[in-house]
Design a protein around this motif. Structure first.
Motif, PDB file in Angstrom:
ATOM      1  N   LEU A 181       1.637  -1.114 -15.341  1.00  0.00           N
ATOM      2  CA  LEU A 181       1.108   0.022 -16.106  1.00  0.00           C
ATOM      3  C   LEU A 181      -0.025   0.723 -15.354  1.00  0.00           C
ATOM      4  N   ILE A 182      -0.978  -0.045 -14.857  1.00  0.00           N
ATOM      5  CA  ILE A 182      -2.112   0.549 -14.145  1.00  0.00           C
ATOM      6  C   ILE A 182      -1.649   1.214 -12.850  1.00  0.00           C
ATOM      7  N   SER A 183      -0.808   0.521 -12.089  1.00  0.00           N
ATOM      8  CA  SER A 183      -0.311   1.084 -10.824  1.00  0.00           C
ATOM      9  C   SER A 183       0.463   2.373 -11.064  1.00  0.00           C
ATOM     10  N   SER A 184       1.355   2.353 -12.042  1.00  0.00           N
ATOM     11  CA  SER A 184       2.157   3.547 -12.331  1.00  0.00           C
ATOM     12  C   SER A 184       1.272   4.705 -12.774  1.00  0.00           C
ATOM     13  N   GLY A 185       0.271   4.400 -13.590  1.00  0.00           N
ATOM     14  CA  GLY A 185      -0.662   5.440 -14.022  1.00  0.00           C
ATOM     15  C   GLY A 185      -1.433   6.038 -12.866  1.00  0.00           C
TER      16      GLY A 185
END
Length: 138
Positions: free
Chosen positions: A27-31
């Motif tokens: 989630l953090i990486s994709s964001g």
């Protein structure tokens, strides 16, 4: 008659840790990747479909997501210290379940992306568990 001690395979906390690492990391990486993508292309602001039509970016996101699955399953196997492949596989099965739900309910994400992720996630999770087990034996 001797009683055999039952050995539990499932390690709840290890699996929760692995799921957290996989999902929060993804989630953090994709964001961050999405934010970077839009900051470099301000004319596309708020057009999420632009990401889905960029095959190179989608491949990168797929690799990043599978990396987090690998890391989550590796950590699960390390923490579990028993039935490493079983516990690591649970991370892949949960991820495959989430991916399958997305295949059925999300028509925005490209089908090839969802199916490649769905097919690859369990082998990637098992690879993480296998490497943790191999390192343990070394």
């Amino acid at each position: 008659m001797t009683e055999q001690k039952s050995v539990r395979k499932f390690h709840f906390l290890a699996v929760v840790l692995g799921i957290a690492v996989d999902n929060i990391g993804t989630l953090i990486s994709s964001g961050l990747i999405g934010s970077l993508y839009f900051s470099m292309r301000p004319e596309l602001e708020q057009d999420v479909s632009a990401i889905y039509s960029n095959v190179a970016l989608m491949l990168f996101l797929l690799i990043v997501g599978l990396f987090w699955t690998f890391l989550g399953s590796y950590l699960t196997a390390k923490v579990a210290k028993r039935a490493e492949l079983f516990n690591a596989a649970i991370i892949g099965v949960i991820g495959a379940g989430i991916g399958f739900d997305s295949i059925l309910t999300n028509d925005v994400i490209p089908v090839w992306y969802e199916w490649v992720g769905f097919i690859a996630i369990i082998p990637v999770a098992l690879l993480g568990g296998y490497l943790a087990l191999k390192k343990k034996k070394a």
